[in-house]
Design an enzyme around this catalytic site. Structure first.
Site, PDB file in Angstrom:
ATOM      1  N   GLU A 137       0.887  -1.166   0.000  1.00  0.00           N
ATOM      2  CA  GLU A 137       0.000   0.000   0.000  1.00  0.00           C
ATOM      3  C   GLU A 137       0.926   1.217   0.000  1.00  0.00           C
ATOM      4  O   GLU A 137       1.477   1.603   1.017  1.00  0.00           O
ATOM      5  CB  GLU A 137      -0.898  -0.034   1.230  1.00  0.00           C
ATOM      6  CG  GLU A 137      -2.123   0.834   1.081  1.00  0.00           C
ATOM      7  CD  GLU A 137      -2.048   2.046   1.966  1.00  0.00           C
ATOM      8  OE1 GLU A 137      -1.843   3.140   1.385  1.00  0.00           O
ATOM      9  OE2 GLU A 137      -2.182   1.930   3.190  1.00  0.00           O
ATOM     10  N   CYS A 148      -1.938   8.866   2.835  1.00  0.00           N
ATOM     11  CA  CYS A 148      -1.736   8.404   1.460  1.00  0.00           C
ATOM     12  C   CYS A 148      -2.975   8.722   0.635  1.00  0.00           C
ATOM     13  O   CYS A 148      -2.907   8.771  -0.593  1.00  0.00           O
ATOM     14  CB  CYS A 148      -1.375   6.938   1.417  1.00  0.00           C
ATOM     15  SG  CYS A 148      -2.503   5.917   2.295  1.00  0.00           S
TER      16      CYS A 148
HETATM   17  C1  UN1 Z   1      -2.998   5.914   4.898  1.00  0.00           C
HETATM   18  O1  UN1 Z   1      -2.874   7.129   4.755  1.00  0.00           O
HETATM   19  O2  UN1 Z   1      -1.996   5.149   4.794  1.00  0.00           O
HETATM   20  O3  UN1 Z   1      -8.863   6.511   4.119  1.00  0.00           O
HETATM   21  C2  UN1 Z   1      -4.261   5.251   5.270  1.00  0.00           C
HETATM   22  C3  UN1 Z   1      -8.174   7.097   4.963  1.00  0.00           C
HETATM   23  C4  UN1 Z   1      -7.800   6.345   6.219  1.00  0.00           C
HETATM   24  C5  UN1 Z   1      -6.627   5.478   5.971  1.00  0.00           C
HETATM   25  C6  UN1 Z   1      -5.443   6.155   5.338  1.00  0.00           C
HETATM   26  N1  UN1 Z   1      -8.928   5.555   6.648  1.00  0.00           N
HETATM   27  O4  UN1 Z   1      -7.800   8.251   4.825  1.00  0.00           O
END
Ligand code: UN1
Length: 513
Positions: free
Chosen positions: A266, A300
């Site tokens: 990821e 992310c």
């Molecule tokens: C991440 O930034 O690695 O959808 C995960 C989202 C969160 C998870 C982010 N539930 O922004």
């Protein structure tokens, strides 16, 4: 209450001392490795020190995780789920403290810190249900008196590498499912966030001790890339799940692939929102500001590219600037603060570097971007009027920079949307059914997550989370992500008196000449 007293008392409640072993394998081991200092990014002060694992101690830990796997996999899955259920309860009790520690250690607001713990709790609930639903299919066999079916078995010890920005939730995505699937889990947290990991390990240990069952959860802190590289190369780990940059993922993915292991990746996002003429602009703006500025642009799923219909561009830019003006920046555990610091001085430099490149490439910084006076790594979020072909727009900078560009025709919006190498999250704001359906269709967004009339970040755990292209292709959390943590076995039973072959093949020894 003053900060020093608050943080000292919090760390004591969560079992963290000034100096900690970062290696847990049924017991806190004498780690033998280098110190990792946990620094509060809002103050620059050290919260505590954690000692990482030497290679020898790492090997001891992996051997313990292998041995524990042989015990853990014998426990029925719903009984494994009971451990995760009780973990969820313990996290409910610890939500406020653990959320505050997330806020101190990585700079999230109190609400986002607690939201992250809630995400862990949600994962526990989900995984408990999953523990009774590790379904295999039964298929009709083409042969008489044969049964054809598949079943799922535990995989083995699983490595989980997590990033600073979701220091505990992303562990829970992986670990709760892996545990109910019968795996043991070796967690290597970000060197920016060793304390939240230690706090969670203490919570786990209490729950396990109460239940008197094997402990499937292991911890290995380390400074730099090393423990992660050991795990990537380690044939004793059939699966390594890694969250972080595309660069890290390329290295981990290639190393794991070279030993024919499985990697669950990821990686970076370069997420966009398209704002169309029919959009509800009030909702769109609220969603945009949360997605671009929330977590100081360090998700992310953070919104990095805004693709606005040309007739709305000036209005959207003006309204965004007003909204950005009202974002309160400060110590993220204090009331009323919406944006905390960046994780490190390096992150501040990377943001400044990206803004300089954007200017060189013809971008116009129409709001923010300044570094604020220390202590702490505070910046003002930036809005940059950009063109889609500016090279910087294709790059993920882990900071609150929003590149805003315009489109004229709908097809052009989709083309701009899909032209970057990352493919995590995406959204369109529209009231037109055709635009919404095209965006979600095969010719629309090429991302793993595609939304209509909500922003790019803040996904619920019930869906599978992950993305395509350079985001790495992995899927974690909900839906059928559990399958990553198991091995599939296809089985055929012949309960007849004959031995018919599939595909009608004849192989009769009595016909042999
Ligand atoms: C991440 O930034 O690695 O959808 C995960 C989202 C969160 C998870 C982010 N539930 O922004």
């Amino acid at each position: 209450m003053d900060y020093a007293k608050m943080s000292t008392e919090l760390l004591a409640r969560l079992g963290i001392r000034p100096e900690n072993s970062g290696v847990y394998a049924g017991d806190w081991l004498s780690p033998g490795g280098r110190p990792v200092r946990s620094i509060n990014p809002s103050t620059g002060e050290e919260l505590a020190t954690v000692y990482g694992a030497s290679r020898r101690v790492y090997d001891t830990l992996i051997e313990a995780a292998q041995a524990e796997f042989l015990r853990w996999r014998r426990i029925p899955a719903p009984a494994r789920g009971e451990l995760v259920r009780q973990l969820g309860n313990a996290l409910r009790e610890a939500k406020s403290d653990l959320g505050l520690l997330v806020s101190l250690e990585v700079g999230k607001t109190r609400s986002e810190g607690e939201g992250e713990v809630q995400e862990m709790i949600d994962m526990c609930d989900f995984a408990v249900g999953q523990s009774r639903q590790l379904y295999g299919k039964t298929m009709p066999s083409e042969r008489p008196r044969h049964r054809l079916f598949e079943q799922w078995h535990p995989l083995g010890p699983v490595g989980v590498l997590t990033a600073f920005n979701f220091p505990v939730a992303v562990w829970a995505w992986n670990a709760t499912l892996a545990a109910v699937c019968g795996d043991t889990v070796i967690w290597k947290p970000s060197p920016h966030a060793p304390l939240t990991a230690i706090a969670v390990q203490h919570i786990l240990n209490h729950v396990v001790a109460r239940l008197r069952i094997p402990n499937p959860f292991f911890l290995v802190v380390g400074e730099g890339a090393e423990p992660g590289q050991w795990m990537a190369r380690d044939c004793r780990l059939p699966l390594v799940s890694a969250t972080g940059s595309c660069e890290m993922g390329r290295s981990v993915g290639a190393t794991v692939a070279s030993r024919l292991g499985r990697a669950l990746l990821e990686l970076g996002g370069n997420n966009a929102v398209i704002v169309t003429p029919s959009a509800d602009l009030d909702n769109a703006l609220r969603a945009i500001v949360f997605a671009a500025v929330g977590t100081a642009g360090q998700r992310c799923t953070t919104l990095r590219r805004l693709i606005v219909h040309e007739t709305l561009l000036d209005d959207v830019l003006a309204r965004l600037a007003t909204a950005y003006e009202s974002v309160s920046i400060g110590k993220p555990w204090e009331d009323g603060i919406l944006m905390g610091p960046l994780i490190s001085a390096d992150a501040v430099s990377a943001m400044q570097q990206a803004l300089a490149e954007a200017r060189e490439q013809g971008g116009e910084v129409v709001f923010g971007g300044e570094v604020l006076d220390g202590p702490g790594n505070f910046v003002r979020p930036a809005i940059v009027k950009s063109r889609p072909d500016m090279p910087i727009v294709a790059r993920e900078t882990f900071a609150p920079i929003l590149y805003v560009m315009s489109y004229r025709e709908w097809d052009e919006a989709i083309a701009i949307h899909n032209r970057v190498e990352q493919g995590l999250s995406s959204a369109v704001f529209t009231d037109r059914l055709t635009e919404a359906e095209i965006f979600l269709g095969a010719e629309g967004s090429d991302c793993g997550i595609a939304n209509v009339n909500i922003g790019t970040s803040g996904a619920e755990i019930g869906g599978a989370f992950g993305g395509e292209k350079d985001t790495g292709g992995g899927r974690e959390a909900g839906s059928d992500a559990w399958k990553n943590y198991m091995r599939r076995q296809t089985c055929t039973i012949n309960f007849g008196k004959d031995l018919p072959l599939a595909q009608g093949v004849q192989f009769d020894l009595s016909d042999s000449k």
